[in-house]
Design a protein around this motif. Structure first.
Motif, PDB file in Angstrom:
ATOM      1  N   GLY A 139       0.801  -1.216   0.000  1.00  0.00           N
ATOM      2  CA  GLY A 139       0.000   0.000   0.000  1.00  0.00           C
ATOM      3  C   GLY A 139       0.834   1.268   0.000  1.00  0.00           C
ATOM      4  O   GLY A 139       2.070   1.248  -0.140  1.00  0.00           O
ATOM      5  N   ASP A 140       0.154   2.376   0.157  1.00  0.00           N
ATOM      6  CA  ASP A 140       0.782   3.699   0.180  1.00  0.00           C
ATOM      7  C   ASP A 140       1.220   4.001   1.609  1.00  0.00           C
ATOM      8  O   ASP A 140       0.560   4.768   2.325  1.00  0.00           O
ATOM      9  N   VAL A 141       2.327   3.396   2.031  1.00  0.00           N
ATOM     10  CA  VAL A 141       2.761   3.479   3.433  1.00  0.00           C
ATOM     11  C   VAL A 141       4.163   4.079   3.578  1.00  0.00           C
ATOM     12  O   VAL A 141       4.659   4.204   4.700  1.00  0.00           O
ATOM     13  N   TYR A 142       4.778   4.473   2.486  1.00  0.00           N
ATOM     14  CA  TYR A 142       6.171   4.918   2.504  1.00  0.00           C
ATOM     15  C   TYR A 142       6.258   6.445   2.611  1.00  0.00           C
ATOM     16  O   TYR A 142       5.348   7.150   2.174  1.00  0.00           O
ATOM     17  N   PRO A 143       7.340   6.961   3.166  1.00  0.00           N
ATOM     18  CA  PRO A 143       8.479   6.272   3.791  1.00  0.00           C
ATOM     19  C   PRO A 143       8.160   5.899   5.240  1.00  0.00           C
ATOM     20  O   PRO A 143       7.212   6.418   5.831  1.00  0.00           O
ATOM     21  N   PHE A 144       8.987   5.021   5.800  1.00  0.00           N
ATOM     22  CA  PHE A 144       8.823   4.657   7.210  1.00  0.00           C
ATOM     23  C   PHE A 144      10.142   4.148   7.778  1.00  0.00           C
ATOM     24  O   PHE A 144      11.062   3.791   7.044  1.00  0.00           O
ATOM     25  N   TYR A 145      10.206   4.167   9.088  1.00  0.00           N
ATOM     26  CA  TYR A 145      11.236   3.439   9.830  1.00  0.00           C
ATOM     27  C   TYR A 145      10.552   2.266  10.510  1.00  0.00           C
ATOM     28  O   TYR A 145       9.393   2.374  10.957  1.00  0.00           O
ATOM     29  N   VAL A 146      11.248   1.145  10.595  1.00  0.00           N
ATOM     30  CA  VAL A 146      10.740   0.007  11.350  1.00  0.00           C
ATOM     31  C   VAL A 146      11.804  -0.387  12.359  1.00  0.00           C
ATOM     32  O   VAL A 146      13.001  -0.386  12.049  1.00  0.00           O
ATOM     33  N   LYS A 147      11.378  -0.666  13.581  1.00  0.00           N
ATOM     34  CA  LYS A 147      12.325  -1.016  14.645  1.00  0.00           C
ATOM     35  C   LYS A 147      11.745  -2.132  15.507  1.00  0.00           C
ATOM     36  O   LYS A 147      10.515  -2.273  15.621  1.00  0.00           O
ATOM     37  N   PRO A 148      12.604  -2.949  16.116  1.00  0.00           N
ATOM     38  CA  PRO A 148      12.111  -3.976  17.040  1.00  0.00           C
ATOM     39  C   PRO A 148      11.418  -3.346  18.248  1.00  0.00           C
ATOM     40  O   PRO A 148      11.797  -2.258  18.701  1.00  0.00           O
ATOM     41  N   ILE A 149      10.445  -4.039  18.776  1.00  0.00           N
ATOM     42  CA  ILE A 149       9.746  -3.543  19.958  1.00  0.00           C
ATOM     43  C   ILE A 149      10.653  -3.611  21.179  1.00  0.00           C
ATOM     44  O   ILE A 149      10.582  -2.742  22.052  1.00  0.00           O
ATOM     45  N   SER A 150      11.527  -4.607  21.227  1.00  0.00           N
ATOM     46  CA  SER A 150      12.441  -4.739  22.360  1.00  0.00           C
ATOM     47  C   SER A 150      13.856  -4.956  21.839  1.00  0.00           C
ATOM     48  O   SER A 150      14.252  -6.091  21.537  1.00  0.00           O
ATOM     49  N   ALA A 151      14.602  -3.879  21.715  1.00  0.00           N
ATOM     50  CA  ALA A 151      16.000  -3.948  21.291  1.00  0.00           C
ATOM     51  C   ALA A 151      16.608  -2.571  21.484  1.00  0.00           C
ATOM     52  O   ALA A 151      15.896  -1.571  21.629  1.00  0.00           O
ATOM     53  N   GLY A 152      17.934  -2.514  21.486  1.00  0.00           N
ATOM     54  CA  GLY A 152      18.628  -1.245  21.638  1.00  0.00           C
ATOM     55  C   GLY A 152      19.804  -1.157  20.690  1.00  0.00           C
ATOM     56  O   GLY A 152      20.062  -2.057  19.885  1.00  0.00           O
ATOM     57  N   TYR A 153      20.539  -0.032  20.782  1.00  0.00           N
ATOM     58  CA  TYR A 153      21.756   0.199  20.001  1.00  0.00           C
ATOM     59  C   TYR A 153      21.506   0.168  18.492  1.00  0.00           C
ATOM     60  O   TYR A 153      22.388  -0.151  17.710  1.00  0.00           O
ATOM     61  N   GLY A 154      20.279   0.475  18.064  1.00  0.00           N
ATOM     62  CA  GLY A 154      19.971   0.508  16.633  1.00  0.00           C
ATOM     63  C   GLY A 154      19.810  -0.848  15.987  1.00  0.00           C
ATOM     64  O   GLY A 154      19.687  -0.941  14.757  1.00  0.00           O
ATOM     65  N   ARG A 155      19.785  -1.924  16.787  1.00  0.00           N
ATOM     66  CA  ARG A 155      19.650  -3.271  16.205  1.00  0.00           C
ATOM     67  C   ARG A 155      18.301  -3.408  15.503  1.00  0.00           C
ATOM     68  O   ARG A 155      17.257  -3.093  16.060  1.00  0.00           O
TER      69      ARG A 155
END
Length: 378
Positions: A139-155
């Protein structure tokens, strides 16, 4: 740790010692004596920390050297000041953002959440399966960032600009096959993924870096009985085509800047840890880093103070704040402080009179609480 992490790999301590001597630092024998003294302290400083912090500098006197803390004391501070039951309020991003959204504090707009349980922050799209994710990405969802719900240090964090057939076009102009992108979604420790609308960097930061990447400020805040106080702050400075501002020991080419908390000006900057790591200008644009005034600094401090008061079980908080055209935005809250980094950037130890005063105030409050519990209610 007997090797110093630097850009491009690990440096042998002997090589670091030779670099120090070549830069007009201290003779090898004196460095060895100081290394031994650091290791034998009540709160030890490791070999890598000695070089990363710049403890070999002739400019540091005995009183200043005593203010530096090693990773052991950093861990102890985190364990002492942050209640284990409260960590979920920071480490689970959905819980954290749910609180921030309820408080009406500025944060990135959530677009969708991916969890098998159908968890959500507010009214964003709920994705329960990889097929749901595939359909959403059509769909028309861009741009975006996606990140883990539980993580740190940019993983696991990825910035996506758009879709090119079976591949995704990333914000750094690379492409990534869709099925490769989805592998992170099947990593159980992440606890699911969160899609967010990207925030924009302030125009003055774009002019300095030559990049649209958001360069967030890490604010290390202590929540004391007299109120929250930002003790230390440093600026994460993106370079090149990096879409993330993470430093990763200098391996990504990004820089870090020590922030004068009172004024919001950059006092000192580094491109890597250890001898020879200091820089004065941005490596891409040549613009001065040292002396740069972070925009809306007073508003950023006020935002951190307002937010941190709502997490009383976390007395040592690490807020990442984006400086945007519309004002500061809270990117995320972290525990488990990496207190080596601000010391390496600034060349100053954290355990100064101000921090000792904050810790004493917290200890006195804890003592009063223990006494009240022992006495029971009136």
């Amino acid at each position: 740790m007997w090797a110093l992490a630097t850009q491009g790999g690990l440096m042998n301590p002997l090589s670091a010692m030779r670099q120090v001597r070549a830069q007009g630092g201290k003779p090898l024998v004196r460095q060895l004596r100081e290394l031994l003294a650091c290791r034998l302290r009540a709160s030890p400083i490791g070999v890598s920390e000695y070089f990363a912090y710049g403890l070999w500098s002739p400019e540091l006197g005995p009183d200043e050297l005593r203010q530096f803390i090693g990773w052991r004391q950093s861990v102890l501070l985190d364990q002492t000041l942050n209640d284990s039951r409260s960590r979920v309020l920071a480490n689970d991003k959905l819980v954290n953002y749910l609180i921030l959204q309820h408080l009406g504090l500025p944060m990135p707009q959530p677009l969708a959440t991916f969890t098998a349980e159908g968890r959500r922050i507010g009214n964003e799209t709920v994705l329960r399966s990889l097929d749901d994710v595939r359909r959403w990405l059509d769909g028309d969802v861009y741009p975006f960032y996606v990140k883990p719900i539980s993580a740190g240090y940019g993983r696991g964090v990825t910035g996506v600009a758009g879709r090119d057939g079976p591949s995704l076009r990333l914000l750094d102009d690379r492409t990534l096959a869709l099925e490769e992108f989805l592998k992170a979604f099947e990593f159980p420790p992440y606890g699911g993924m969160l899609f967010q609308r990207p925030v924009q960097a302030h125009p003055s930061i774009v002019a300095l870096t030559g990049s649209k990447a958001v360069c967030s400020v890490r604010c290390i805040c202590l929540v004391t009985p007299s109120g929250p106080q930002v003790h230390t702050a440093f600026w994460k400075i993106a370079t090149g085509k990096n879409m993330l501002d993470n430093f990763s020991h200098g391996d990504l080419g990004n820089c870090l800047g020590a922030v004068d908390v009172r004024s919001g000006r950059i006092e000192r900057a580094i491109a890597r840890l250890g001898p020879g790591g200091r820089v004065d200008r941005h490596p891409d644009t040549g613009q001065p880093l040292v002396g740069f005034q972070l925009p809306d600094w007073t508003a950023a401090l006020d935002l951190v103070h307002r937010a941190s008061a709502h997490f009383p079980g976390l007395r040592l908080q690490n807020w990442d704040v984006a400086l945007c055209p519309e004002g500061p935005v809270l990117i995320e809250l972290n525990t488990e402080s990496e207190l080596a980094v601000p010391q390496a950037i600034s060349g100053r130890g954290l355990m100064d009179a101000r921090l000792r005063g904050m810790l004493a105030e917290l200890e006195q409050a804890q003592a009063r609480r223990r006494a009240a519990v022992a006495a029971g209610p009136r």
